[in-house]
Design a protein around this motif. Structure first.
Motif, mmCIF file in Angstrom:
data_model
loop_
_atom_site.group_PDB
_atom_site.id
_atom_site.type_symbol
_atom_site.label_atom_id
_atom_site.label_comp_id
_atom_site.label_asym_id
_atom_site.label_seq_id
_atom_site.Cartn_x
_atom_site.Cartn_y
_atom_site.Cartn_z
ATOM 1 N N LEU A 46 95.064 29.572 36.620
ATOM 2 C CA LEU A 46 95.080 28.568 37.962
ATOM 3 C C LEU A 46 96.139 27.434 37.911
ATOM 4 O O LEU A 46 96.221 27.209 38.995
ATOM 5 C CB LEU A 46 93.830 28.401 38.219
ATOM 6 C CG LEU A 46 93.025 29.591 39.037
ATOM 7 C CD1 LEU A 46 91.459 29.220 39.308
ATOM 8 C CD2 LEU A 46 93.661 30.203 40.203
ATOM 9 N N ARG A 89 87.113 31.397 37.598
ATOM 10 C CA ARG A 89 88.530 30.860 37.510
ATOM 11 C C ARG A 89 88.675 30.237 36.339
ATOM 12 O O ARG A 89 87.840 29.510 35.731
ATOM 13 C CB ARG A 89 88.637 29.900 38.708
ATOM 14 C CG ARG A 89 88.417 30.367 39.980
ATOM 15 C CD ARG A 89 88.326 29.133 41.034
ATOM 16 N NE ARG A 89 87.931 29.743 42.534
ATOM 17 C CZ ARG A 89 88.579 29.185 43.694
ATOM 18 N NH1 ARG A 89 88.868 27.794 43.186
ATOM 19 N NH2 ARG A 89 88.097 29.502 44.637
ATOM 20 N N HIS A 147 90.207 34.969 38.196
ATOM 21 C CA HIS A 147 91.301 34.395 38.632
ATOM 22 C C HIS A 147 91.882 33.922 37.276
ATOM 23 O O HIS A 147 91.024 33.007 36.820
ATOM 24 C CB HIS A 147 91.297 33.609 39.719
ATOM 25 C CG HIS A 147 91.151 34.054 41.215
ATOM 26 N ND1 HIS A 147 92.223 34.637 41.832
ATOM 27 C CD2 HIS A 147 89.908 34.450 41.700
ATOM 28 C CE1 HIS A 147 91.799 35.110 43.015
ATOM 29 N NE2 HIS A 147 90.356 34.945 42.978
ATOM 30 N N LEU A 150 91.774 29.974 47.651
ATOM 31 C CA LEU A 150 91.083 31.206 46.818
ATOM 32 C C LEU A 150 89.725 31.246 47.492
ATOM 33 O O LEU A 150 89.160 30.155 47.843
ATOM 34 C CB LEU A 150 91.200 31.166 45.366
ATOM 35 C CG LEU A 150 92.398 31.354 44.562
ATOM 36 C CD1 LEU A 150 92.065 30.790 43.271
ATOM 37 C CD2 LEU A 150 93.036 32.522 44.866
ATOM 38 N N LYS A 168 98.850 28.147 39.739
ATOM 39 C CA LYS A 168 98.753 28.692 41.184
ATOM 40 C C LYS A 168 99.512 27.962 42.017
ATOM 41 O O LYS A 168 99.888 26.885 41.995
ATOM 42 C CB LYS A 168 97.144 28.259 41.409
ATOM 43 C CG LYS A 168 96.790 28.607 42.896
ATOM 44 C CD LYS A 168 95.548 28.243 43.265
ATOM 45 C CE LYS A 168 95.056 28.408 45.002
ATOM 46 N NZ LYS A 168 96.142 27.476 45.424
#
Length: 136
Positions: free
Chosen positions: A108, A123, A105, A117, A111
């Motif tokens: 973030l 991440r 991902h 998640l 986000k």
């Protein structure tokens, strides 16, 4: 071979070969483009055959990339980094199972607050270099 299409079928594509593990981008532009975070796989341009290319509308979203969507139904299909030999294809556009899992991902820091998640997937607040890209 992997096949995919937009919602209405005006745009169809095939991809020869294996798909790379997709990444999930949470940046504001991807969220606006897709309505959520954008999950795509990077595919060599030479591996993609596109039918209905005249129905793909391209939006230049930055100096470095454009986004492609179906001009008939509006499906988000592509993230195209200009000056690269690959193109990102939306995982949701594939018509058949891809046998992949999200590898990481990114962005973030942007986000949305309305979802969580899964644990265990790497991440990043920015974007790390892609393994298939040269750093030069």
């Amino acid at each position: 071979m992997h096949r995919g299409s937009c919602l209405c079928g005006a745009v169809r594509f095939t991809v020869e070969g294996e798909l790379r593990a997709p990444d999930a981008c949470h940046c504001g532009k991807c969220r606006k483009h897709s309505g959520h975070y954008f999950v795509s796989t990077d595919v060599p341009r030479s591996a993609v055959t596109l039918e209905g290319a005249d129905k793909v509308t391209w939006f230049q979203s930055s100096e470095k990339a454009r986004r492609g969507f179906c001009s008939v139904c509006g499906s988000s299909l592509f993230w195209d980094p200009l000056q690269r030999d690959w193109i990102g294809i939306a995982m949701g556009a594939f018509d058949t199972p891809t046998q992949t899992r999200v590898a990481l991902h990114i962005y973030l820091a942007n986000k949305g607050d309305y979802y969580e998640l899964e644990e265990g997937t790497p991440r990043f607040d920015t974007i790390p270099p892609k393994p298939h890209e040269s750093s030069a």
